[in-house]
Design a protein around this motif. Structure first.
Motif, PDB file in Angstrom:
ATOM      1  N   ALA A  72       0.826  -1.276   0.145  1.00 13.63           N
ATOM      2  CA  ALA A  72       0.015  -0.043   0.005  1.00 13.63           C
ATOM      3  C   ALA A  72       1.052   1.223  -0.008  1.00 13.63           C
ATOM      4  N   ALA A  73       2.168   0.995   0.273  1.00 17.02           N
ATOM      5  CA  ALA A  73       3.117   2.350   0.356  1.00 17.02           C
ATOM      6  C   ALA A  73       3.927   2.587  -0.980  1.00 17.02           C
ATOM      7  N   ARG A  74       3.735   1.615  -1.819  1.00 12.30           N
ATOM      8  CA  ARG A  74       4.366   1.660  -3.183  1.00 12.30           C
ATOM      9  C   ARG A  74       3.490   2.784  -3.697  1.00 12.30           C
ATOM     10  N   SER A  75       4.417   3.338  -4.754  1.00 10.93           N
ATOM     11  CA  SER A  75       3.720   4.694  -5.449  1.00 10.93           C
ATOM     12  C   SER A  75       4.486   4.673  -6.978  1.00 10.93           C
ATOM     13  N   MET A  76       3.843   4.788  -7.931  1.00  7.04           N
ATOM     14  CA  MET A  76       4.362   4.745  -9.269  1.00  7.04           C
ATOM     15  C   MET A  76       4.911   3.600  -9.729  1.00  7.04           C
ATOM     16  N   GLY A  77       4.619   2.553  -8.957  1.00 10.20           N
ATOM     17  CA  GLY A  77       5.170   1.012  -9.258  1.00 10.20           C
ATOM     18  C   GLY A  77       6.661   0.911  -8.708  1.00 10.20           C
ATOM     19  N   LEU A  78       6.937   1.668  -7.618  1.00 11.42           N
ATOM     20  CA  LEU A  78       8.195   1.498  -6.953  1.00 11.42           C
ATOM     21  C   LEU A  78       7.964   1.632  -5.563  1.00 11.42           C
ATOM     22  N   VAL A 158      16.478  16.208  -9.422  1.00 11.85           N
ATOM     23  CA  VAL A 158      15.169  16.291  -9.914  1.00 11.85           C
ATOM     24  C   VAL A 158      14.714  14.954  -9.282  1.00 11.85           C
ATOM     25  N   LEU A 159      13.035  14.982  -9.377  1.00 15.82           N
ATOM     26  CA  LEU A 159      12.437  13.873  -8.667  1.00 15.82           C
ATOM     27  C   LEU A 159      10.999  13.624  -9.399  1.00 15.82           C
ATOM     28  N   HIS A 160      10.244  12.718  -9.489  1.00 14.30           N
ATOM     29  CA  HIS A 160       8.942  12.652  -9.672  1.00 14.30           C
ATOM     30  C   HIS A 160       8.246  12.040  -8.556  1.00 14.30           C
ATOM     31  N   VAL A 161       7.018  12.710  -8.289  1.00 15.91           N
ATOM     32  CA  VAL A 161       6.152  12.016  -7.212  1.00 15.91           C
ATOM     33  C   VAL A 161       4.658  12.036  -7.781  1.00 15.91           C
ATOM     34  N   ALA A 162       4.085  11.138  -7.406  1.00 10.69           N
ATOM     35  CA  ALA A 162       2.522  10.946  -7.628  1.00 10.69           C
ATOM     36  C   ALA A 162       1.777  12.365  -7.299  1.00 10.69           C
ATOM     37  N   PRO A 163       0.884  12.860  -8.090  1.00 15.61           N
ATOM     38  CA  PRO A 163       0.185  14.278  -7.605  1.00 15.61           C
ATOM     39  C   PRO A 163      -0.405  14.073  -6.312  1.00 15.61           C
ATOM     40  N   GLU A 164      -1.072  12.890  -6.501  1.00 20.36           N
ATOM     41  CA  GLU A 164      -1.866  12.953  -5.082  1.00 20.36           C
ATOM     42  C   GLU A 164      -1.264  12.814  -3.695  1.00 20.36           C
ATOM     43  N   ASN A 165       0.029  12.413  -3.799  1.00 20.50           N
ATOM     44  CA  ASN A 165       0.846  12.535  -2.659  1.00 20.50           C
ATOM     45  C   ASN A 165       1.247  13.779  -2.187  1.00 20.50           C
ATOM     46  N   GLN A 166       0.286  14.473  -1.701  1.00 21.25           N
ATOM     47  CA  GLN A 166       0.694  15.994  -1.260  1.00 21.25           C
ATOM     48  C   GLN A 166       1.532  16.160   0.024  1.00 21.25           C
ATOM     49  N   ARG A 167       1.480  15.013   0.621  1.00 22.04           N
ATOM     50  CA  ARG A 167       2.477  15.000   1.831  1.00 22.04           C
ATOM     51  C   ARG A 167       3.937  15.050   1.257  1.00 22.04           C
ATOM     52  N   ALA A 168       4.097  14.277   0.504  1.00 22.63           N
ATOM     53  CA  ALA A 168       5.713  14.140  -0.026  1.00 22.63           C
ATOM     54  C   ALA A 168       5.858  15.340  -0.648  1.00 22.63           C
ATOM     55  N   VAL A 169       4.870  16.020  -1.587  1.00 26.70           N
ATOM     56  CA  VAL A 169       5.236  17.160  -2.234  1.00 26.70           C
ATOM     57  C   VAL A 169       5.582  18.269  -1.318  1.00 26.70           C
ATOM     58  N   HIS A 170       4.950  18.273  -0.326  1.00 28.08           N
ATOM     59  CA  HIS A 170       5.009  19.457   0.911  1.00 28.08           C
ATOM     60  C   HIS A 170       6.193  19.218   1.452  1.00 28.08           C
ATOM     61  N   VAL A 171       6.793  18.208   1.529  1.00 25.86           N
ATOM     62  CA  VAL A 171       8.126  17.765   2.262  1.00 25.86           C
ATOM     63  C   VAL A 171       9.173  18.381   1.440  1.00 25.86           C
ATOM     64  N   TYR A 172       9.061  17.959  -0.144  1.00 22.81           N
ATOM     65  CA  TYR A 172       9.875  18.234  -1.126  1.00 22.81           C
ATOM     66  C   TYR A 172      10.074  19.900  -0.957  1.00 22.81           C
ATOM     67  N   ASP A 186       2.821  12.414 -13.799  1.00 27.52           N
ATOM     68  CA  ASP A 186       3.071  12.709 -12.343  1.00 27.52           C
ATOM     69  C   ASP A 186       3.793  14.040 -12.185  1.00 27.52           C
ATOM     70  N   THR A 187       4.049  14.607 -10.944  1.00 28.17           N
ATOM     71  CA  THR A 187       4.593  15.795 -10.659  1.00 28.17           C
ATOM     72  C   THR A 187       6.226  15.668 -10.688  1.00 28.17           C
ATOM     73  N   LYS A 188       6.773  16.701 -11.543  1.00 35.04           N
ATOM     74  CA  LYS A 188       8.179  16.624 -11.641  1.00 35.04           C
ATOM     75  C   LYS A 188       8.616  17.844 -10.699  1.00 35.04           C
ATOM     76  N   MET A 189       9.723  17.552  -9.766  1.00 34.56           N
ATOM     77  CA  MET A 189      10.152  18.775  -9.209  1.00 34.56           C
ATOM     78  C   MET A 189      11.798  18.728  -9.318  1.00 34.56           C
ATOM     79  N   ARG A 190      12.187  19.991  -9.085  1.00 31.98           N
ATOM     80  CA  ARG A 190      13.592  20.000  -9.305  1.00 31.98           C
ATOM     81  C   ARG A 190      14.042  21.338  -8.301  1.00 31.98           C
ATOM     82  N   LEU A 191      15.424  20.888  -7.793  1.00 34.00           N
ATOM     83  CA  LEU A 191      16.219  21.624  -6.770  1.00 34.00           C
ATOM     84  C   LEU A 191      17.481  22.062  -7.514  1.00 34.00           C
TER      85      LEU A 191
END
Length: 210
Positions: A72-78, A158-172, A186-191
């Protein structure tokens, strides 16, 4: 890792409760980009360090973490679900990337990697065992990867995160990542690593060395 004298009433870990106290660390020229000692949000002492692919104990412990990973904790096949795919996936991460693990008394509880390590903008992935969620471990793993990539003069992560995983998006976002356009759903993010990245958890300490 050098430490100044601890105050009375503490043990060798530096803390009154047996937990290392970062305020007593003076650091040395041999310290990695970020201090490996970490205390989780539940006051659990851990070490976050590079993964050692030559160490059978490390290999077994990391594979076991993923074998026991909650589907249940897997996301985007990983991460992959079956043992053969886990082994192949980890082999690729180790061969092409820089890998870090969070180690507690019971073994490895978290893993971060950026791949390919020689790419100007490698991709970051972070996984924490479900029994160790919500303790700041994933965030600390990210910080180690960021510090290492900055020292290696990568341009960005860079990273990719499922758009519904807003908790992870907030951390990033808290770490400095920003959403950027991507062709996939998916949501792509860059630092940008051209900006200063804090190199260490320990505070600056005047050791009197001049």
């Amino acid at each position: 890792m050098a430490e100044t004298d601890s105050s009375a009433g503490t043990d060798s870990a530096g803390g009154a409760d047996g937990v290392w106290d970062a305020s007593h660390c003076a650091g040395t020229t041999y310290c990695p980009p970020r201090c490996p000692r970490f205390v989780s949000e539940t006051d659990r002492p851990l070490v976050v360090r590079p993964y050692d692919e030559t160490d059978q104990t490390d290999r077994d412990a990391l594979a076991e973490m993923y074998r026991d990973y909650d589907p249940a904790a897997r996301s985007m096949g990983l991460p992959p679900a079956d043992e053969a795919h886990i082994a192949a996936w980890l082999s690729n991460l180790v061969e092409r990337g820089r890998n870090f693990v969070a180690v507690a008394d019971e073994g490895i509880v978290g893993h971060a990697a950026y791949v390919a390590s020689d790419d100007p903008e490698p991709e970051l992935a972070v996984f924490v065992h479900q029994d160790s969620h919500d303790r700041g471990i994933g965030t600390e793993l990210c910080r180690h990867a960021l510090a290492d990539a900055a020292e290696a003069e990568r341009e960005a992560l860079v990273l990719h995160v499922a758009p519904e995983n807003q908790r992870a998006v907030h951390v990033y976002r808290e770490l400095g990542f920003e959403a950027v356009p991507a062709p996939s759903a998916d949501t792509k993010m860059r630092l940008d690593l051209g900006s200063p990245v804090p190199p260490a958890a320990r505070p600056a300490t005047d050791t009197g060395g001049g």
